[in-house]
Design a protein around this motif. Structure first.
Motif, mmCIF file in Angstrom:
data_model
loop_
_atom_site.group_PDB
_atom_site.id
_atom_site.type_symbol
_atom_site.label_atom_id
_atom_site.label_comp_id
_atom_site.label_asym_id
_atom_site.label_seq_id
_atom_site.Cartn_x
_atom_site.Cartn_y
_atom_site.Cartn_z
ATOM 1 N N ALA A 1 0.826 -1.203 0.000
ATOM 2 C CA ALA A 1 0.000 0.000 0.000
ATOM 3 C C ALA A 1 0.861 1.253 0.000
ATOM 4 O O ALA A 1 1.936 1.296 0.623
ATOM 5 N N ALA A 2 0.399 2.268 -0.714
ATOM 6 C CA ALA A 2 1.063 3.570 -0.659
ATOM 7 C C ALA A 2 0.861 4.185 0.720
ATOM 8 O O ALA A 2 -0.121 3.888 1.419
ATOM 9 N N ARG A 3 1.775 5.057 1.119
ATOM 10 C CA ARG A 3 1.719 5.637 2.466
ATOM 11 C C ARG A 3 1.285 7.096 2.397
ATOM 12 O O ARG A 3 2.080 7.965 2.010
ATOM 13 N N PRO A 4 0.040 7.387 2.769
ATOM 14 C CA PRO A 4 -0.404 8.783 2.784
ATOM 15 C C PRO A 4 0.131 9.524 4.006
ATOM 16 O O PRO A 4 0.356 8.935 5.060
ATOM 17 N N GLN A 5 0.317 10.827 3.831
ATOM 18 C CA GLN A 5 0.717 11.694 4.938
ATOM 19 C C GLN A 5 -0.468 12.585 5.332
ATOM 20 O O GLN A 5 -1.581 12.427 4.807
ATOM 21 N N ALA A 6 -0.258 13.487 6.250
ATOM 22 C CA ALA A 6 -1.350 14.318 6.768
ATOM 23 C C ALA A 6 -1.942 15.176 5.654
ATOM 24 O O ALA A 6 -1.203 15.844 4.922
ATOM 25 N N PRO A 7 -3.270 15.167 5.507
ATOM 26 C CA PRO A 7 -3.918 15.953 4.447
ATOM 27 C C PRO A 7 -4.076 17.423 4.857
ATOM 28 O O PRO A 7 -3.960 17.779 6.034
ATOM 29 N N HIS A 8 -4.368 18.259 3.873
ATOM 30 C CA HIS A 8 -4.688 19.652 4.163
ATOM 31 C C HIS A 8 -5.555 20.198 3.037
ATOM 32 O O HIS A 8 -5.545 19.680 1.915
ATOM 33 N N LEU A 9 -6.315 21.230 3.343
ATOM 34 C CA LEU A 9 -7.196 21.868 2.364
ATOM 35 C C LEU A 9 -6.477 23.059 1.745
ATOM 36 O O LEU A 9 -5.916 23.897 2.451
ATOM 37 N N VAL A 10 -6.485 23.107 0.421
ATOM 38 C CA VAL A 10 -5.850 24.189 -0.316
ATOM 39 C C VAL A 10 -6.788 24.624 -1.436
ATOM 40 O O VAL A 10 -7.133 23.817 -2.306
ATOM 41 N N ASP A 11 -7.225 25.867 -1.401
ATOM 42 C CA ASP A 11 -8.076 26.418 -2.462
ATOM 43 C C ASP A 11 -9.286 25.526 -2.730
ATOM 44 O O ASP A 11 -9.596 25.176 -3.875
ATOM 45 N N ALA A 12 -9.977 25.134 -1.658
ATOM 46 C CA ALA A 12 -11.223 24.356 -1.725
ATOM 47 C C ALA A 12 -11.014 22.949 -2.273
ATOM 48 O O ALA A 12 -11.965 22.306 -2.728
ATOM 49 N N ALA A 13 -9.801 22.464 -2.251
ATOM 50 C CA ALA A 13 -9.512 21.085 -2.650
ATOM 51 C C ALA A 13 -8.767 20.390 -1.515
ATOM 52 O O ALA A 13 -8.097 21.036 -0.695
ATOM 53 N N LEU A 14 -8.889 19.076 -1.463
ATOM 54 C CA LEU A 14 -8.204 18.271 -0.460
ATOM 55 C C LEU A 14 -6.893 17.767 -1.057
ATOM 56 O O LEU A 14 -6.891 17.117 -2.114
#
Length: 804
Positions: free
Chosen positions: A539-552
């Protein structure tokens, strides 16, 4: 260059030279033949006076055949042995044996002279140009020596290479072609292209450009789609061939299947619209001249295809002598006409011709596939702009320049759709050339579009792009919602819920998951994905998400590679868009998108060139099990019996897998990137932007999904023609190739043939039904006020020339 004097005399003389790297021979400046590893003799007619021999020797060139499936000792030895030998080693002697010495035939096989020459592969286009000149020189020398011999050659691109290299010699080739002895009847496509990744319009242009070239230079209309080495054939190809007036098709590649045997040697190949071509699956494309091969061909009721190939070459003088005991040379069309006489007894194949091998070619070298797809979309829009210019009667000289610019761009696109270029299976230098050519094609399209914009009225201002629908934090995730859909996306980027905007069942268990796999096929590395790769999933390893310009936005670690996933939803779009920017640094690794769908379905519908193909999601037969990786363009759509479903839209990625799960649901996978090491060690390494989308469906038709994909792909501009029926799509609107009006093409998507009308934005003067090569054909089509009215069969294609 090596020069020598040849003595005069009353008898033919023979030149003998061992030239594994290849050498072109000229006598008094005129092409006389060529040498390579297999072709070591040239016979010259007697001349009373001394002549000058010139040898144009390659310093290094791979042999015509016997090339390896991967790196290693054999590859090293072949390269070492492919260097030029001293030209002083040439031998001049009396002719040893005449070609007109004719023993009686023992087997009575049908013989086709041929040379398969890859336009690019382990050599560049420039190398192929010289290989073509040598191959054609060999063929013409044999044609001049043996009046019974017939040589066939596909791919007008090769003829054009020869014309560019030596116009005088090309005139000799053209003379033989016009007489049917240097037979271009098999040159029905510009190159021997891949037939799964190019758009339907691209494949039709392969046929159109080939047809116009052969008519212009040889006075013939090619009738045979000879595609011996292409890696499988789309479900819709019979319909496309029939639309272009090409009645015959032949390949040898199905003999490479790794699981099942294709059951027919000759068959009627039927497209979704009921159109048929006569098909043949031969045992080989470069058989030797031995009695065993000839007897096998006779038993299979097929021709014996004689001549060295892959890197060109063709038949040798020795093979022509041996062939006299095996049968007679014949033009391919004559064989197909005899086959046509027993059409009624032939089996019908009503499906794609899937190659159970080379499953990685739908994915390798994403950068090249992305450029091809981008140019296809840009050409579609630019052609419609130029069609508008025709409709408003722009100045003739301006229209001529615009058509020329489009023609130049198409030439680049068509050449690079060759079946070892677009699939990603050529050497690194080929892709350096392709990237330079693609840049030139974009510049040609820019030039045509700029002229069109200067000619046509422009809107006062471009409407502003509406703001995105900002996601809301919700239940350990982010909720995206507009009037079309509702999606819950986890912080990992996985989609946990996807429904229509007004509710309904969730279409997914989990979607939008990234995974990596070891990708080490046993051989043909850039070509193959081997069964069992899925056991190495990581599995790929995701990191912490964030919102930028109304996109995830979610960063990912993909081994040594880094990626940024961006998930967004626009207010007017019925799909959730996903973009992945990745700096790909892996080696022999496959990156896939994986989705577990909460839909009880037995089949998946994929986009195909100007159509769709429906495949089973079950693996309950050897044939179905062998289809663990399949091609699809634009989308894969899955629907449950109650009409609920999902479409995964793809911009420029083509490899898919689908399996119905034991406990219900479907696992739908999509291959995104590979990183093979041979023949291009840099394949796929670097920066990519991959784009896909998910759309919930409810009782959706194919035409619904097609229009959704056009919106996803960013189709722009004001339509010159608009259909009154949702199931009839305008798939092309272009200036006619001969400058006489425009050609509009439509496709019926949903299996509901019947009358339709195209409302036109210009003042039509005349309408004429035409085929895919823009020749007049029968059928209805008439002007009714501001509309063009006609009928179309289910899943059919129609085209019309319109004058204004």
């Amino acid at each position: 260059m090596f020069t020598a004097s040849l003595p005069g005399g009353s008898e033919p003389i023979e030149l003998r030279y061992d030239a594994p790297a290849g050498a072109l021979a000229r006598v008094d400046g005129r092409v006389a033949g060529a040498f390579d590893r297999e072709h070591r003799r040239i016979v010259l007619d007697p001349a009373p006076h001394a002549r000058t021999l010139q040898l144009e020797c390659e310093r290094h060139s791979l042999p015509t055949n016997g090339l390896p499936p991967g790196p290693g000792l054999r590859w090293t030895i072949i390269k070492q042995n492919s260097k030029a030998r001293p030209a002083r080693a040439i031998e001049i002697a009396p002719q040893s044996r005449r070609l007109d010495e004719r023993p009686a035939a023992v087997v009575e096989a049908t013989l086709w002279g041929h040379s398969h020459l890859d336009v690019a592969w382990l050599w560049t286009y420039d190398d192929a140009k010289r290989k073509a000149l040598r191959t054609f020189a060999n063929a013409v020398a044999l044609l001049e020596s043996d009046r019974a011999f017939v040589f066939m050659q596909s791919q007008p691109q090769l003829f054009e290479f020869v014309r560019e290299a030596d116009a005088a010699f090309f005139a000799r080739v053209a003379e033989y072609a016009a007489r049917g002895r240097f037979d271009a009847d098999v040159a029905a496509l510009w190159v021997e292209p891949d037939c799964n990744v190019p758009s339907g319009e691209s494949l039709l242009r392969q046929m159109l450009f080939a047809h116009r070239y052969c008519v212009e230079h040889f006075g013939i209309e090619p009738s045979i789609a000879w595609l011996p080495d292409t890696f499988g054939f789309a479900r819709t190809l019979p319909s496309l061939l029939a639309h272009a007036g090409i009645p015959y098709f032949a390949t040898t590649k199905l003999s490479w299947n790794d699981t099942t045997r294709f059951p027919y040697e000759q068959f009627r190949w039927r497209g979704p619209d009921g159109a048929e071509v006569l098909g043949a699956s031969f045992a080989g494309m470069d058989s030797g001249t031995n009695a065993v091969a000839a007897e096998r061909a006779r038993q299979r009721r097929e021709p014996l295809v004689v001549g060295y190939g892959d890197g060109g070459g063709g038949p040798t003088r020795e093979q022509l002598l041996e062939a006299r005991a095996l049968g007679r040379w014949e033009r391919p069309r004559a064989w197909f006409e005899r086959l046509d006489a027993r059409r009624g007894s032939l089996p019908v194949h009503d499906d794609e011709l899937y190659l159970e091998y080379h499953r990685g070619v739908f994915t390798t070298h994403h950068d090249i596939k992305a450029e091809n797809a981008s140019l296809e979309r840009r050409l579609r829009d630019a052609e419609e702009q130029v069609a508008w210019c025709v409709a408003v009667r722009a100045p003739h000289d301006v229209l001529t320049r615009m058509r020329a610019a489009l023609h130049d761009a198409w030439r680049v696109v068509l050449r690079n759709q060759f079946h070892d270029v677009l699939p990603g299976t050529s050497i690194e230098d080929v892709y350096a050339d392709a990237r330079r050519e693609y840049l030139q094609a974009h510049q040609s399209i820019d030039a045509a579009s700029q002229m069109a914009r200067a000619t046509l009225p422009q809107p006062a201002r471009t409407p502003a792009t509406p703001a995105l629908c900002a996601p809301q934090a919700h239940d350990d995730g982010y909720l995206f919602q507009n009037r079309y859909l509702r999606a819950l996306v986890r912080p990992t980027g996985a989609i946990a819920e996807l429904t229509c905007g007004d509710g309904g069942p969730n279409a997914v268990t989990q979607a939008n998951a990234l995974a990596l796999y070891q990708d080490r096929p046993a051989k043909w590395e850039a070509w193959n994905i081997d069964a069992g790769y899925e056991r190495t999933r990581k599995a790929a390893r995701p990191q912490a998400p964030h919102l930028v310009d109304a996109a995830l936005e979610i960063p990912f670690d993909l081994g040594r590679s880094r990626a940024m996933m961006r998930v967004s939803l626009a207010p007017g779009e019925p799909f959730l868009r996903v973009e992945l920017a990745v700096d790909w640094r892996e080696r022999r690794t496959l990156l896939r998108l994986e989705n577990w769908l909460a839909l009880d379905a037995d089949s998946v519908r994929y986009g195909a060139p100007h159509g769709v193909v429906t495949r089973s999601a079950r693996d309950d037969t050897p044939e179905r099990k062998a289809r663990f990786e399949v091609p699809g363009q634009r989308f894969a759509a899955v629907a449950a019996p109650n009409g609920n479903g999902i479409a995964c839209l793809a911009l420029d990625t083509y490899g898919w897998s689908a399996r119905a799960l034991e406990n219900g649901g479907v696992r739908l996978g999509h291959s995104l990137l590979r990183s093979t090491a041979w023949p291009d060690p840099q394949a796929d390494r670097g920066v990519h932007t991959l784009v896909w989308a998910f759309a919930p469906l409810r009782d959706a038709t194919v035409s619904d999904v097609e229009r959704m994909w056009l919106q996803f792909a960013g189709a722009s501009g004001v339509r010159l023609f608009e259909s009154d029926r949702p199931n009839v799509l305008v798939v092309a609107c272009k200036p006619a190739e001969d400058g006489d009006g425009i050609v509009v093409r439509v496709r019926e998507c949903d299996g509901a043939g019947g009358p339709f009308a195209l409302r036109c934005g210009g003042r039509m003067r005349a309408v004429q039904p035409v085929d895919g090569c823009e020749r007049d054909e029968g059928g209805d089509g008439a002007i009714d006020g501001e509309s063009l009215r006609a009928t179309i069969v289910a899943y059919g294609l129609r085209a019309f020339r319109v004058r204004f």
